[in-house]
Design a protein around this motif. Structure first.
Motif, PDB file in Angstrom:
ATOM      1  N   ASN B  31      -3.842  -6.998  15.013  1.00  0.00           N
ATOM      2  CA  ASN B  31      -3.556  -8.326  14.017  1.00  0.00           C
ATOM      3  C   ASN B  31      -2.098  -8.141  13.509  1.00  0.00           C
ATOM      4  O   ASN B  31      -1.621  -7.139  13.711  1.00  0.00           O
ATOM      5  N   GLN B  33      -0.007  -9.258   9.672  1.00  0.00           N
ATOM      6  CA  GLN B  33       0.114  -9.862   8.344  1.00  0.00           C
ATOM      7  C   GLN B  33       1.734 -10.161   8.287  1.00  0.00           C
ATOM      8  O   GLN B  33       2.606  -9.546   8.451  1.00  0.00           O
ATOM      9  N   TYR B  35       4.056 -11.378   4.562  1.00  0.00           N
ATOM     10  CA  TYR B  35       4.273 -11.260   3.256  1.00  0.00           C
ATOM     11  C   TYR B  35       5.762 -11.931   2.879  1.00  0.00           C
ATOM     12  O   TYR B  35       6.593 -11.829   3.662  1.00  0.00           O
ATOM     13  N   VAL B  44       4.039 -10.364  -1.683  1.00  0.00           N
ATOM     14  CA  VAL B  44       2.862 -11.220  -1.744  1.00  0.00           C
ATOM     15  C   VAL B  44       2.439 -11.754  -0.500  1.00  0.00           C
ATOM     16  O   VAL B  44       3.193 -12.423   0.427  1.00  0.00           O
ATOM     17  N   PHE B  45       1.064 -11.617  -0.205  1.00  0.00           N
ATOM     18  CA  PHE B  45       0.366 -11.690   1.234  1.00  0.00           C
ATOM     19  C   PHE B  45       0.291 -13.266   1.241  1.00  0.00           C
ATOM     20  O   PHE B  45       0.142 -14.143   0.400  1.00  0.00           O
ATOM     21  N   GLN B  48      -2.842 -13.630   7.462  1.00  0.00           N
ATOM     22  CA  GLN B  48      -2.977 -12.665   8.762  1.00  0.00           C
ATOM     23  C   GLN B  48      -3.437 -13.374  10.054  1.00  0.00           C
ATOM     24  O   GLN B  48      -4.162 -14.593   9.899  1.00  0.00           O
ATOM     25  N   PHE B  88       8.123 -10.276   5.303  1.00  0.00           N
ATOM     26  CA  PHE B  88       8.065  -8.919   6.080  1.00  0.00           C
ATOM     27  C   PHE B  88       6.919  -9.306   6.830  1.00  0.00           C
ATOM     28  O   PHE B  88       5.900 -10.118   6.568  1.00  0.00           O
ATOM     29  N   GLU B  92      -1.348  -3.236  11.462  1.00  0.00           N
ATOM     30  CA  GLU B  92      -2.022  -2.075  11.097  1.00  0.00           C
ATOM     31  C   GLU B  92      -1.788  -0.757  11.999  1.00  0.00           C
ATOM     32  O   GLU B  92      -1.289  -1.064  13.305  1.00  0.00           O
ATOM     33  N   LEU B 101      -0.910   0.022   6.642  1.00  0.00           N
ATOM     34  CA  LEU B 101      -0.113  -1.012   7.198  1.00  0.00           C
ATOM     35  C   LEU B 101       1.416  -0.555   7.471  1.00  0.00           C
ATOM     36  O   LEU B 101       1.630   0.417   6.643  1.00  0.00           O
TER      37      LEU B 101
END
Lengths: 113, 113
Positions: B31, B33, B35, B44-45, B48, B88, B92, B101
């Protein structure tokens, strides 16, 4: 956002000082992280605690010593730092280690003189 | 092996122009993610992505995950000054490092009003 808090927000210390950074998360998470962010190496992972067990020490010098007394609190003890250790130190937490989204605290801006 | 490469490193646009940042891996990702970190702030997220070829939208932001799950992109339509910051991507860890991460170096976006 107050899910992850860090104190102090700013810290100036001499190379012979001993200080500690504190992180607290109010999200019920089980994993906590310390990152170092500097201009040269953005978001450099330092330590990981998963269910209070340290699962990562990313070749961090021994002058940085983490402590995780419970799932909600994380400390970074500092002693005899070098000027190149000046950076933003970010704490983060996630539900557990792995591909869960991470919530970051505001960071501690550390200056070593 | 576990690194993710982000390009470009910097991007300056005029307000209203589009912006795209890319995240590439040499290995298949489980996966990815994304940010966002505003200047002086903390990451801050955003989102995903998990499925091959997945596309997700958040208002003017479009996130894509490649068919081979080795790359991802973030596209912003008609940038605004509020989009300024560093974006960013994070993957994983693989194998025995799947508890953490690994972040890319980020793309710094500046917007000229």
């Amino acid at each position: 956002e107050t899910g992850v808090t860090q104190t102090p927000r700013h810290l100036v210390m001499g190379m012979t000082n001993k200080k500690s950074l504190k992180c607290e998360q109010h999200l019920g998470h089980n994993a906590m992280y310390w990152y170092k962010q500097s201009a040269k190496k953005p978001l450099e992972l330092m330590f990981v605690y998963n269910f209070k067990e340290q699962t990562e020490n990313n070749s961090v010098p021994s002058r940085f010593s983490p402590e995780c007394p419970n799932s909600s609190h994380l400390f970074l003890h500092l002693h005899t730092l070098q000027p190149e250790d000046s950076a933003l130190y970010l704490c983060a937490s996630s539900q557990r280690g792995g591909s869960y989204e991470q919530y970051f605290g505001p960071g501690t801006r550390l200056t070593v003189t | 092996g576990q690194q993710v490469m982000q390009i470009p490193q910097y991007q300056h646009v005029q307000e209203g122009e589009d912006f795209t940042t890319y995240c590439n891996s040499s290995t298949t990702l489980s996966n990815i993610q994304w940010y966002k970190q505003r200047p002086g702030g903390h990451p801050v997220f955003l989102i995903q992505l998990v499925k091959s070829g997945e596309v997700k939208k958040q208002k003017r932001l479009t996130f894509q995950f490649g068919e081979a799950k080795k790359n991802s992109s973030l596209h912003i339509t008609a940038t605004q000054t509020t989009d300024v910051g560093t974006y960013f991507c994070a993957r994983e860890g693989s194998g025995g490092s799947n508890y953490k991460l690994t972040f890319g170096k980020g793309t710094l976006l500046t917007v000229n009003p």
